[in-house]
Design a protein around this motif. Structure first.
Motif, PDB file in Angstrom:
ATOM      1  N   ASP B   1       0.852  -1.184   0.000  1.00 56.57           N
ATOM      2  CA  ASP B   1       0.000   0.000   0.000  1.00 56.57           C
ATOM      3  C   ASP B   1       0.900   1.251   0.000  1.00 56.57           C
ATOM      4  N   GLN B   2       1.120   1.791  -1.214  1.00 49.93           N
ATOM      5  CA  GLN B   2       2.010   2.925  -1.364  1.00 49.93           C
ATOM      6  C   GLN B   2       1.200   4.188  -1.176  1.00 49.93           C
ATOM      7  N   GLN B   3       1.352   4.844  -0.029  1.00 54.17           N
ATOM      8  CA  GLN B   3       0.538   6.017   0.256  1.00 54.17           C
ATOM      9  C   GLN B   3       1.048   7.270  -0.443  1.00 54.17           C
ATOM     10  N   VAL B   4       2.314   7.269  -0.792  1.00 50.18           N
ATOM     11  CA  VAL B   4       2.925   8.405  -1.496  1.00 50.18           C
ATOM     12  C   VAL B   4       3.613   7.850  -2.739  1.00 50.18           C
ATOM     13  N   LYS B   5       3.246   8.372  -3.889  1.00 53.21           N
ATOM     14  CA  LYS B   5       3.762   7.821  -5.135  1.00 53.21           C
ATOM     15  C   LYS B   5       4.415   8.883  -6.007  1.00 53.21           C
ATOM     16  N   GLN B   6       5.581   8.539  -6.514  1.00 53.47           N
ATOM     17  CA  GLN B   6       6.227   9.357  -7.529  1.00 53.47           C
ATOM     18  C   GLN B   6       6.322   8.480  -8.762  1.00 53.47           C
ATOM     19  N   ASN B   7       5.469   8.737  -9.713  1.00 59.86           N
ATOM     20  CA  ASN B   7       5.312   7.802 -10.825  1.00 59.86           C
ATOM     21  C   ASN B   7       6.373   7.922 -11.904  1.00 59.86           C
ATOM     22  N   SER B   8       7.161   8.995 -11.853  1.00 58.28           N
ATOM     23  CA  SER B   8       8.226   9.134 -12.848  1.00 58.28           C
ATOM     24  C   SER B   8       9.562   8.794 -12.196  1.00 58.28           C
ATOM     25  N   PRO B   9      10.179   7.680 -12.566  1.00 54.87           N
ATOM     26  CA  PRO B   9      11.457   7.320 -11.952  1.00 54.87           C
ATOM     27  C   PRO B   9      12.577   8.286 -12.318  1.00 54.87           C
ATOM     28  N   SER B  10      12.459   8.929 -13.494  1.00 52.27           N
ATOM     29  CA  SER B  10      13.544   9.805 -13.915  1.00 52.27           C
ATOM     30  C   SER B  10      13.007  10.951 -14.768  1.00 52.27           C
ATOM     31  N   LEU B  11      13.807  12.011 -14.808  1.00 52.98           N
ATOM     32  CA  LEU B  11      13.455  13.206 -15.578  1.00 52.98           C
ATOM     33  C   LEU B  11      14.748  13.854 -16.050  1.00 52.98           C
ATOM     34  N   SER B  12      14.770  14.252 -17.312  1.00 49.41           N
ATOM     35  CA  SER B  12      15.950  14.913 -17.864  1.00 49.41           C
ATOM     36  C   SER B  12      15.541  16.248 -18.455  1.00 49.41           C
ATOM     37  N   VAL B  13      16.225  17.327 -18.056  1.00 48.71           N
ATOM     38  CA  VAL B  13      15.906  18.655 -18.574  1.00 48.71           C
ATOM     39  C   VAL B  13      17.200  19.373 -18.936  1.00 48.71           C
ATOM     40  N   GLN B  14      17.042  20.394 -19.757  1.00 49.29           N
ATOM     41  CA  GLN B  14      18.188  21.194 -20.168  1.00 49.29           C
ATOM     42  C   GLN B  14      18.422  22.299 -19.138  1.00 49.29           C
ATOM     43  N   GLU B  15      19.691  22.604 -18.910  1.00 48.67           N
ATOM     44  CA  GLU B  15      20.038  23.692 -18.003  1.00 48.67           C
ATOM     45  C   GLU B  15      19.283  24.965 -18.393  1.00 48.67           C
ATOM     46  N   GLY B  16      18.746  25.659 -17.379  1.00 49.59           N
ATOM     47  CA  GLY B  16      18.036  26.903 -17.625  1.00 49.59           C
ATOM     48  C   GLY B  16      16.540  26.737 -17.799  1.00 49.59           C
ATOM     49  N   ARG B  17      16.117  25.487 -18.095  1.00 48.07           N
ATOM     50  CA  ARG B  17      14.684  25.251 -18.274  1.00 48.07           C
ATOM     51  C   ARG B  17      14.041  24.889 -16.938  1.00 48.07           C
ATOM     52  N   ILE B  18      12.726  24.702 -16.968  1.00 49.05           N
ATOM     53  CA  ILE B  18      12.001  24.348 -15.755  1.00 49.05           C
ATOM     54  C   ILE B  18      11.995  22.836 -15.552  1.00 49.05           C
ATOM     55  N   SER B  19      12.200  22.409 -14.300  1.00 45.98           N
ATOM     56  CA  SER B  19      12.027  21.000 -13.929  1.00 45.98           C
ATOM     57  C   SER B  19      10.748  20.906 -13.108  1.00 45.98           C
ATOM     58  N   ILE B  20       9.903  19.940 -13.439  1.00 47.94           N
ATOM     59  CA  ILE B  20       8.669  19.720 -12.683  1.00 47.94           C
ATOM     60  C   ILE B  20       8.632  18.282 -12.216  1.00 47.94           C
ATOM     61  N   LEU B  21       8.644  18.122 -10.910  1.00 50.83           N
ATOM     62  CA  LEU B  21       8.593  16.782 -10.314  1.00 50.83           C
ATOM     63  C   LEU B  21       7.245  16.618  -9.638  1.00 50.83           C
ATOM     64  N   ASN B  22       6.632  15.468  -9.853  1.00 49.07           N
ATOM     65  CA  ASN B  22       5.273  15.244  -9.384  1.00 49.07           C
ATOM     66  C   ASN B  22       5.181  14.177  -8.305  1.00 49.07           C
ATOM     67  N   CYS B  23       4.133  14.293  -7.508  1.00 52.01           N
ATOM     68  CA  CYS B  23       3.935  13.368  -6.394  1.00 52.01           C
ATOM     69  C   CYS B  23       2.439  13.267  -6.111  1.00 52.01           C
ATOM     70  N   ASP B  24       1.951  12.062  -5.916  1.00 48.68           N
ATOM     71  CA  ASP B  24       0.552  11.832  -5.573  1.00 48.68           C
ATOM     72  C   ASP B  24       0.461  11.107  -4.241  1.00 48.68           C
ATOM     73  N   TYR B  25      -0.610  11.371  -3.509  1.00 52.30           N
ATOM     74  CA  TYR B  25      -0.784  10.677  -2.230  1.00 52.30           C
ATOM     75  C   TYR B  25      -2.221  10.192  -2.109  1.00 52.30           C
ATOM     76  N   THR B  26      -2.418   9.233  -1.247  1.00 48.93           N
ATOM     77  CA  THR B  26      -3.752   8.642  -1.114  1.00 48.93           C
ATOM     78  C   THR B  26      -4.393   8.919   0.246  1.00 48.93           C
ATOM     79  N   ASN B  27      -3.577   9.173   1.253  1.00 43.94           N
ATOM     80  CA  ASN B  27      -4.104   9.326   2.613  1.00 43.94           C
ATOM     81  C   ASN B  27      -4.561  10.760   2.850  1.00 43.94           C
TER      82      ASN B  27
END
Lengths: 115, 114
Positions: B1-27
């Motif tokens: 029972d994963q109460q906190v999930k980060q569904n993207s194992p990896s993310l690659s962005v170019q320097e200077g651009r925006i990075s967006i990391l996501n997280c979902d929770y159930t509780n």
């Protein structure tokens, strides 16, 4: 060093051996936590101390795991009769506040490998 | 029972651009959320947090957004720098808890390319 320190940094144990992992929290921090981090996963809660009192041990996976903080500062996590599934990084964290959800400061961890 | 999930194992962005990391929770009892950053062979270090009474918290290049109805939070890094390359964990807690234990997601590895 003002941060949380842990020793040893690396530990290799043969299956069946007992191990003891030490945590020195930040001086004055009331709360102390132990987490277990398996490869590729996030840290998972093991146990919590408020000063010397162990208030939550709900995350300890079995009765082979035992933690203590007898004087409310240094803590030791002991694992008896180690098994291969105990291989993980064991992280200690401390927090100035009591309970709540305040910022926790983590040590570098002890990587335990059971062969 | 994963109460906190980060569904993207990896993310690659170019320097200077925006990075967006996501997280979902159930509780729905979670009312305090934190982001930690982790370099290899080091422990996680606190980055930024947000209480459930807010929907945004900003600290320099880092902004965390919370959408309680969707049980979703995100971390924005603008502009991204190569030194931001690390594993990012979101964590959740019940603020009224008498222990303060954190429930972590699995982590997202961010790579910022020069």
């Amino acid at each position: 060093g003002a941060g949380v320190s842990q020793s040893p940094r690396y530990k290799v144990a043969k299956r069946g051996q007992d191990v003891a992992l030490r945590c020195d929290p930040i001086s004055g921090h009331v709360s102390l936590f132990w987490y277990q981090q398996a490869l590729g996963q996030g840290p998972e809660f093991l146990t919590y101390f408020q000063n010397e009192a162990q208030l939550d041990k709900s995350g300890l996976p079995s009765d082979r795991f035992f933690a203590e903080r007898p004087e409310g500062s240094v803590s030791t996590l002991k694992i008896q009769r180690t098994q291969q599934e105990d291989s993980a990084v064991y992280l200690c964290a401390s927090s100035l506040e009591v309970g709540g959800a305040y910022e926790q400061y983590f040590g570098p961890g002890t990587r335990l490998t059971v062969t | 029972d994963q109460q906190v999930k980060q569904n993207s194992p990896s993310l690659s962005v170019q320097e200077g651009r925006i990075s967006i990391l996501n997280c979902d929770y159930t509780n729905s009892m979670f009312d305090y959320f934190l982001w930690y950053k982790k370099y290899p062979a080091e422990g996680p270090t606190f980055l930024i947090s947000i209480s459930s009474i807010k929907d945004k918290n900003e600290d320099g290049r880092f902004t965390v957004f919370l959408n309680k109805s969707a049980k979703h939070l995100s971390l924005h890094i603008v502009p991204s720098q190569p030194g931001d390359s690390a594993v990012y964990f979101c964590a959740a807690a019940t603020g009224s808890s008498n222990t303060g234990k954190l429930i972590f997601g699995q982590g997202t590895t961010l790579q910022v390319k020069p």
